[in-house]
Design an enzyme around this catalytic site. Structure first.
Site, PDB file in Angstrom:
ATOM      1  CG  ASP A  74      -0.252  -0.290   2.515  1.00 15.38           C
ATOM      2  OD1 ASP A  74       0.905   0.139   2.681  1.00 15.38           O
ATOM      3  OD2 ASP A  74      -0.862  -0.953   3.371  1.00 15.38           O
TER       4      ASP A  74
ATOM      5  CG  ASP B 248       1.030   4.182   4.366  1.00 14.49           C
ATOM      6  OD1 ASP B 248      -0.184   3.995   4.198  1.00 14.49           O
ATOM      7  OD2 ASP B 248       1.798   3.315   4.834  1.00 14.49           O
TER       8      ASP B 248
ATOM      9  CG  ASP C  44       7.998   1.833  12.930  1.00 20.74           C
ATOM     10  OD1 ASP C  44       8.371   2.436  11.900  1.00 20.74           O
ATOM     11  OD2 ASP C  44       7.170   0.899  12.895  1.00 20.74           O
TER      12      ASP C  44
HETATM   13  P1  ATP Z   1       3.682  -2.455   5.502  1.00 17.38           P
HETATM   14  O1  ATP Z   1       2.597  -1.534   5.003  1.00 17.38           O
HETATM   15  O2  ATP Z   1       4.520  -3.062   4.450  1.00 17.38           O
HETATM   16  O3  ATP Z   1       3.194  -3.429   6.506  1.00 17.38           O
HETATM   17  P2  ATP Z   1       4.646  -0.050   6.727  1.00 17.38           P
HETATM   18  O4  ATP Z   1       5.992   0.316   7.249  1.00 17.38           O
HETATM   19  O5  ATP Z   1       4.128   0.786   5.604  1.00 17.38           O
HETATM   20  O6  ATP Z   1       4.727  -1.554   6.337  1.00 17.38           O
HETATM   21  P3  ATP Z   1       2.261   0.707   8.103  1.00 17.38           P
HETATM   22  O7  ATP Z   1       1.585   0.056   9.236  1.00 17.38           O
HETATM   23  O8  ATP Z   1       1.562   0.828   6.795  1.00 17.38           O
HETATM   24  O9  ATP Z   1       3.644  -0.047   7.927  1.00 17.38           O
HETATM   25  O10 ATP Z   1       2.695   2.143   8.613  1.00 17.38           O
HETATM   26  C1  ATP Z   1       3.179   3.167   7.748  1.00 17.38           C
HETATM   27  C2  ATP Z   1       4.286   3.945   8.433  1.00 17.38           C
HETATM   28  O11 ATP Z   1       3.788   4.554   9.633  1.00 17.38           O
HETATM   29  C3  ATP Z   1       5.472   3.108   8.912  1.00 17.38           C
HETATM   30  O12 ATP Z   1       6.398   2.902   7.892  1.00 17.38           O
HETATM   31  C4  ATP Z   1       6.031   3.966  10.013  1.00 17.38           C
HETATM   32  O13 ATP Z   1       6.772   5.035   9.512  1.00 17.38           O
HETATM   33  C5  ATP Z   1       4.768   4.537  10.654  1.00 17.38           C
HETATM   34  N1  ATP Z   1       4.273   3.685  11.749  1.00 17.38           N
HETATM   35  C6  ATP Z   1       3.336   2.720  11.692  1.00 17.38           C
HETATM   36  N2  ATP Z   1       3.131   2.158  12.871  1.00 17.38           N
HETATM   37  C7  ATP Z   1       3.938   2.781  13.743  1.00 17.38           C
HETATM   38  C8  ATP Z   1       4.192   2.660  15.141  1.00 17.38           C
HETATM   39  N3  ATP Z   1       3.547   1.763  15.868  1.00 17.38           N
HETATM   40  N4  ATP Z   1       5.111   3.498  15.687  1.00 17.38           N
HETATM   41  C9  ATP Z   1       5.752   4.406  14.930  1.00 17.38           C
HETATM   42  N5  ATP Z   1       5.574   4.556  13.627  1.00 17.38           N
HETATM   43  C10 ATP Z   1       4.679   3.771  13.031  1.00 17.38           C
HETATM   44 MG    MG Z   2       2.163   0.661   4.695  1.00 16.61          MG
END
Ligand code: ATP
Ligand code: MG
Length: 444
Positions: free
Chosen positions: A64, A66, A156
């Site tokens: 996805d 963001d 994170d």
């Molecule tokens: P994927 O979508 O592949 O699972 P992602 O890194 O994009 O991985 P998401 O849950 O979509 O994970 O979150 C998007 C972004 O938001 C992360 O890359 C991170 O920068 C931030 N993020 C998400 N969850 C947290 C958290 N619990 N603490 C801090 N930052 C977070």
């Molecule tokens: Mg994501």
């Protein structure tokens, strides 16, 4: 100078040009590009951020996209007709284009809002601060906006805090994320222990990314996990279920599961313990390992996995333990009662949506019937909407060493057979329901 260069906080980032990062526009979802352009046309800045940038840099397909922006959720909502604000803890805007949903978040600030924008805030900044305050009482302190640098601090891992701008096709790196990415290192921004205490789910995220990306955890990032894993017991259980699904349906379930056990996190996530590979495993334990392995294999072949199926496998050991505690032959009623109990106990750790636990229960129900060698049971099973899942589960039980009276093989032959052969096979069965007597092995 481009307008993004004037954005508060951006001066703290290392700027990486297209020649150095190699991200190509054609790999970015058209919907995400439309959201970025829509926001830019309305006078805001917008960046791709998080997993999509990380995955693009690694040559993977982002699941996805963001977007991070200096526009407030209400502003984003105004720009896109098909959008809605979601989230209580932190407001996010979902913008919909066809089947795709783009998640848009406003730059977040540090917890200590009183310190923010202390040197002569611009009009724009004051407006944001007011807006954050106007929601106080309704929302938690988390809902505080900030500049881009603060937004990066609150993410994170360093590899998740890379921002891509279509304005100049540049990457903005606040925490040396690009070198970590190149060295395949997962490093928490700030003090890892503090960040895990703030949000224990970050421990699960660390494991998920390390397993999925085949990254090594930085020693400071890894060190506190074992000691703090119990904090996950206090995390919101619906969120834990979402994370559990991501951990197990992401194509790296075997490795993820090994890590969960290694850090003692399985104790927070599951109602029951698991046996280590090599220890005296009984068929039910082996079935769990096989199910994880199979689901990774399915995903590698581009097939989907059914969460209800995986759950049926993960909860198979406690279900079997429950059944082995019964005297004599057990009935379908008893199976259902124990199944219900097993699901309730697991729900205390991770909420299980009913639509998912119902699938698991149907699969368990079918196990009993798939083993019966009578015509009525056979036609009942064959017409059941979960037949395929039930049959796959039966095969899994056989592979794990359970004695199913050869019914797995029987069903395989039956499905491959033509009409005549099937009729013949049915004729050989008894017409009256007769339950196979099972040898029960008690767990030590
Ligand atoms: P994927 O979508 O592949 O699972 P992602 O890194 O994009 O991985 P998401 O849950 O979509 O994970 O979150 C998007 C972004 O938001 C992360 O890359 C991170 O920068 C931030 N993020 C998400 N969850 C947290 C958290 N619990 N603490 C801090 N930052 C977070
Ligand atoms: Mg994501």
């Amino acid at each position: 100078m481009n307008s993004v260069d004037l954005l508060p906080g951006i001066e703290h980032a290392a700027v990486i040009s297209r020649a150095e990062h190699g991200i190509s526009r054609k790999d970015i979802s058209p919907a995400a590009l439309r959201v970025i352009h829509g926001l830019q046309n309305a006078g805001f800045s917008a960046f791709l951020v998080g997993g999509c940038v990380r995955d693009l840099l690694l040559g993977l397909h982002p699941k996805d996209f963001d977007i991070a922006t200096d526009a407030l959720p209400e502003d984003v909502r105004q720009v896109f007709r098909r959008s809605r604000i979601i989230g209580r803890r932190f407001k996010i805007v979902h913008v919909r284009f066809g089947r795709e949903v783009i998640e848009v978040t406003t730059f977040r600030g540090h917890h200590d809002a009183s310190n923010r924008f202390k040197d002569a805030p611009s009009r724009e900044q004051s407006r944001k601060l007011d807006s954050a305050h106007s929601h106080a009482g309704m929302t938690l302190i988390d809902n505080v906006y900030g500049d881009m640098n603060e937004d990066a601090d609150r993410r994170d891992f360093t590899v998740n805090a890379l921002y891509y701008s279509t304005d100049g096709f540049r990457l903005f790196d606040f925490h040396d994320g690009l070198s970590d990415l190149r060295e395949r290192r997962l490093r928490m921004i700030g003090d890892a222990g503090e960040r895990y205490r703030e949000d224990p789910v970050r421990m699960l995220r660390a494991i998920r990314f390390a397993a999925k990306l085949e990254f090594t955890m930085d020693s400071d990032t890894e060190a506190p996990i074992r000691e703090l894993s119990h904090l996950l017991e206090s995390a919101a259980s619906p969120r834990l279920f979402d994370e559990l699904l991501k951990l197990l349906c992401g194509g790296h379930a075997t490795e993820t599961f090994r890590m969960l056990r290694n850090y003692g996190i399985d104790r927070a996530l599951f109602s029951h313990g698991f046996v280590d590979e090599g220890e005296a495993m009984d068929p039910a334990d082996r079935l769990v390992a096989l199910a994880l392995h199979n689901s990774d294999d399915r995903i590698a072949r581009g097939l989907g996995v059914t969460p209800g199926f995986l759950l049926a496998a993960l909860l198979w050991p406690p279900l079997q333990r429950g059944l082995s505690g019964l005297e004599g032959e057990w009935s379908l009623m008893q199976l259902r009662e124990i199944a219900e109990q097993v699901v309730i106990e697991q729900s205390q750790h991770t909420t299980i949506p009913r639509r998912i636990s119902n699938v698991s229960k149907e699969i368990w129900d079918l196990q009993n019937r798939l083993e019966r060698r009578d015509r009525r049971s056979v036609s009942y099973c064959f017409e059941h909407s979960r037949f395929r899942a039930g049959y796959d589960f039966l095969l899994l039980r056989e592979s794990s060493g359970e004695d199913t009276g050869g019914m797995g093989e029987w069903w395989t032959t039956f499905q491959d057979a033509d009409e005549n052969q099937r009729t013949h096979m049915l004729e050989q069965l008894s017409s009256r329901p007769k339950r196979r007597r099972r040898k029960r092995s008690r767990r030590k």
